[in-house]
Structure formats: structure tokens, C-alpha cells
Design an enzyme around this catalytic site. Structure first.
Site, PDB file in Angstrom:
ATOM      1  N   ASP A   1      -3.261   2.557  -5.771  1.00 54.04           N
ATOM      2  CA  ASP A   1      -2.043   2.546  -4.960  1.00 54.04           C
ATOM      3  C   ASP A   1      -1.864   1.280  -4.135  1.00 54.04           C
ATOM      4  OD1 ASP A   1      -4.254   3.291  -3.411  1.00 54.04           O
ATOM      5  OD2 ASP A   1      -2.956   4.220  -1.920  1.00 54.04           O
ATOM      6  N   GLU A   2      -2.691   0.275  -4.364  1.00 54.65           N
ATOM      7  CA  GLU A   2      -2.538  -0.959  -3.593  1.00 54.65           C
ATOM      8  C   GLU A   2      -2.483  -2.172  -4.518  1.00 54.65           C
ATOM      9  OE1 GLU A   2      -5.578  -1.390  -0.560  1.00 54.65           O
ATOM     10  OE2 GLU A   2      -5.678   0.784  -0.300  1.00 54.65           O
TER      11      GLU A   2
ATOM     12  N   ASP B   1       0.856  -1.184   0.000  1.00 52.73           N
ATOM     13  CA  ASP B   1       0.000   0.000   0.000  1.00 52.73           C
ATOM     14  C   ASP B   1       0.898   1.242   0.000  1.00 52.73           C
ATOM     15  OD1 ASP B   1      -1.862   1.957   0.407  1.00 52.73           O
ATOM     16  OD2 ASP B   1      -2.778   1.034   2.183  1.00 52.73           O
TER      17      ASP B   1
END
Ligand SMILES: [Mg+2]
Length: 413
Positions: A105-106, A9
């Protein structure tokens, strides 16, 4: 054998990106905001410094400013975020071809069976953190566990720039005391249901009879109780996997209100370019179109209709959407927001029943033209090819990127 799954993350992704692109922002409270001159000026992201002042995602700009007078507000740079998100995924892909994105973003990464190459899950997590920091100037938090749900839980436990292992031997000690809403799948409304049953921690949930919860949560009750007990066998998808779409749409809130049919046509023509690009990407045809219109009194209406033949052609989609609009909408107020969706999708390769009256050859030619335009736009950017009618003032920001939230849960077993 236990799997080794990482959840990576990126920390405060948008805000960190802005501070990385403009180092003069470092150490200052920074919020990425919808542009103040636009209507939807809200805080999209903030860094730790801004958070310390109580600035929250979703705050209206002036609210955030009240909480933190020195707040530096910057507009989002989605193209940059997408670029760095891809660069990060390239790093992850060095370690596994099972890299499943969850939002921009993960990702989850399945590193099972790679210990001879890359060491333990924890060692791999540390290596990835160092590489992302060194190569991209960004920090990530990584959770390492034997399933996706606990890996994700782990990446939330220590931030920024940290690795957290949730091991198969002792996961109960770590996971069960945590609040139930920390677990993937427990959103705001599910949390309310849990409260009614006095379920406060993940441990409480693990020890609840799913039959009781099923009254409110239906089949998800068994899934959530299983997750809380460490039983999540869902796989990390291959990095090239595309989630099959049921419909694809694209919408925009215009910078100024739309007041004429012509303006609506222009916006629709722009929107269908993206809709059709997605159809081409997913190899689908549209069996119908749907439009969603919101006026400046925030009154919304939507209509849909079936097409005579499935199509994959931007111009035809625009015509259908506009015909539907003309037939259905009565101008009472100016329009603020328009969405066009392709619905009732079928496979591009499905055989089509031809009709006597439709111009099949013309449709095929249009489809080929669209595929070429998509290809050119992909390679040379959105502005490489444009409809002539779009050269006028669109009243919309065509570079604004729509954020799609992939649904990691729907892919779970
Ligand atoms: Mg993040």
C-alpha cells in the site's frame, strides 16, 4: 537541483478496502482478522473506529473482541487488495515511471522535473489524492520532500487523506523534533540502541557522532545519521525493476495437521508451484532446496541440500524437497507448517556443466512444461492447471496469498 519525491501511503489499506467493498461497514469499528476458524486468528488491520477502542494490529481475535464488543471482524480478501494496489499504481504511473512499491500500500514516486506538466510536488500530491479517492474510493496520505526518507516521514504526519510537505528550506523545524523511531530504518531494536545513548529525537540522532553508534549499529550508524541530516540520495527505482532475489520460498501453515508422508508431498507439490513461478519471474535456477518444518508442538527444524544441477522445474523441486524430507524428518508429532525454498540461485542463462548421469533432456522438457504451466496460471488463475494429486484434500488454503514485505532500505544507496 533538489529532487521532488512523493511517498504515497494508502490509509488503513485492508480495513478501508473492506469498508469500500461493503459500504454497510462504514462508520462501524472494523477489524480484518485471520479467520476465526483458523488457528492464526489475529487482527491484521483495523479502521480508525476500531482503533479508538484500543484494538491493535497483532491482537488475538478474542482480545480485540474484549476491547470492543461491537467489533465487526472480517476475513482478508487479498486478491482484492492486490487488484486495488495495482490499480493505484496505474494511477501513479501516469505521473512518473519511477514508482517504487514499498509493501502493498505504499510507493515512492520521483516527480523531479515535472513541475511544468503537473505543478509543484504539493499540487501533484493533491491531484493524486483526488484521483485515488474518485477512481478507487480509497484515501491516501502523501508526503512530499527532496528525499525518500523525509517523503515517507511526511506521509505519516497527517492522516487520512492529506498532503504534508517537508521542504528543503525548513525541514529541520519539522523533522528534528520528531521521535527517532518515526524515521525509516529505526525499528524496535535500533530504537533500544538509541535509548542507551539518550537519543530521543531525529535531531538528537543528527547531532550524534556516528563513530559512537557504530559500536552497536556497524555501518548502519553512518547511514542513519546521514538520513537524520537530510542526506539520503537513494533513487526511486523504475516501476519495472525487480529486486534480485537470493532465494525464493513459499510456506504455509496448514488448516489441519499433516500426519502422513502423502499429505506432506501434496502440500510440497502445491508450494513449489509458487516457488517455481518466482524462479521463472526472476529468470533464476535453483542450485539447492531448503525445507522448513514445524510440528504441532511448535518445534521447528530445517534442512537444505545442494542439487546436482541447477533446476527451474516445479516437479523436480518437489521431488528434491520431498527426498530431503524423507531423509531428514522423523515422525514424532503431526506437522503444522511447511516451507519450501529454492536456494543458491543462479541466472537462468548461465551455462551448465552437464553430467553423464543426470537426465538433461528430461530436465529441460520439465522446465519447458513448468514455464507453460506458469503462463497458464498467470493468465487464467491458479486453478486453471493443477497436479492430479492435488485434487484431494490439501489441508491448506491454496488461495491464501503470502505477504511479502519488500525491503525499501536495502535498495538505498
Ligand atoms: Mg498504509
Amino acid at each position: 537541483m533538489d529532487r521532488t519525491i512523493l511517498h504515497i501511503d494508502m490509509n488503513n489499506f485492508y480495513a478501508s478496502m473492506e469498508c469500500m467493498l461493503d459500504p454497510s461497514l462504514r462508520g462501524k469499528p472494523v477489524a480484518v482478522c485471520g479467520r476465526t476458524e483458523e488457528r492464526h486468528g489475529i487482527v491484521l488491520a483495523k479502521n480508525y473506529e476500531a482503533k479508538a477502542y484500543g484494538v491493535k494490529t497483532g491482537d488475538v481475535n478474542w482480545e480485540a473482541r474484549q476491547k470492543c464488543p461491537d467489533l465487526v471482524m472480517v476475513p482478508p480478501h487479498y486478491e482484492e487488495y492486490i487488484k486495488y494496489s495495482k490499480l493505484a499504481r496505474q494511477i501513479y504511473a501516469d505521473y512518473s515511471d519511477q514508482v517504487e512499491p514499498f509493501g502493498m500500500d505504499e510507493v515512492w514516486l520521483d516527480a523531479s522535473g515535472t513541475s511544468r506538466l503537473f505543478g509543484t510536488g504539493e499540487q501533484l500530491a493533491d491531484e493524486i489524492r483526488e484521483r485515488v479517492k474518485f477512481e478507487l474510493g480509497l484515501t491516501v496520505s502523501v508526503g512530499v520532500s527532496f528525499n525518500k526518507v523525509f517523503a515517507k516521514l511526511g506521509s505519516d504526519l497527517k492522516k487520512p487523506d492529506a498532503t504534508t510537505v517537508v521542504p528543503p528550506e525548513s525541514w529541520r523545524d519539522i523533522v528534528w523534533p520528531l521521535p527517532v523511531e518515526d524515521m525509516l530504518g529505526v525499528g524496535r531494536s535500533t530504537k533500544k540502541v538509541m535509548e542507551r545513548y539518550n537519543i530521543k529525537t531525529i535531531g538528537d540522532l543528527a547531532n550524534t557522532d556516528p563513530n559512537i553508534l557504530a559500536y552497536r549499529l556497524k555501518s548502519r550508524a553512518w547511514q542513519l545519521v546521514a538520513f537524520a541530516n537530510g542526506n539520503d540520495h537513494s533513487v526511486v527505482l523504475h516501476k519495472d525493476y525487480v529486486v534480485p532475489a537470493k532465494s525464493v520460498g513459499h510456506g504455509i501453515t496448514t488448516l489441519q495437521d499433516l500426519e502422513t508422508d502423502q499429505e506432506v508431498w501434496n502440500v510440497m507439490l502445491e508450494l513449489v508451484q509458487e516457488v517455481n513461478r518466482k524462479l521463472v519471474e526472476y529468470k533464476k535456477k535453483a542450485g539447492g532446496v531448503a525445507i522448513y518444518i514445524r510440528d504441532n508442538e511448535l518445534y521447528t527444524k530445517q534442512w537444505q541440500h545442494k542439487l546436482e544441477l541447477p533446476i527451474q522445474a516445479a516437479l523436480s523441486l518437489a521431488r528434491e524437497a520431498f527426498t530431503l524430507f524423507k531423509r531428514s524428518y522423523t515422525w514424532r508429532h503431526p506437522i503444522r507448517s511447511v516451507t519450501v525454498s529454492a536456494i543458491a540461485l543462479s541466472e537462468e542463462s548461465d551455462p551448465v556443466q552437464r553430467t553423464l548421469f543426470a537426465d538433461n533432456d528430461r530436465d529441460e522438457k520439465l522446465a519447458k512444461l513448468d514455464q507453460t504451466i506458469c503462463w497458464i496460471r498467470e493468465r487464467f488463475g491458479k486453478d486453471a492447471v493443477r497436479s492430479a494429486s492435488l485434487l484431494c484434500d490439501l489441508k491448506m488454503d491454496t488461495n491464501r496469498v503470502e505477504l511479502q514485505m519488500p525491503s525499501g532500505l536495502t535498495t538505498m544507496g
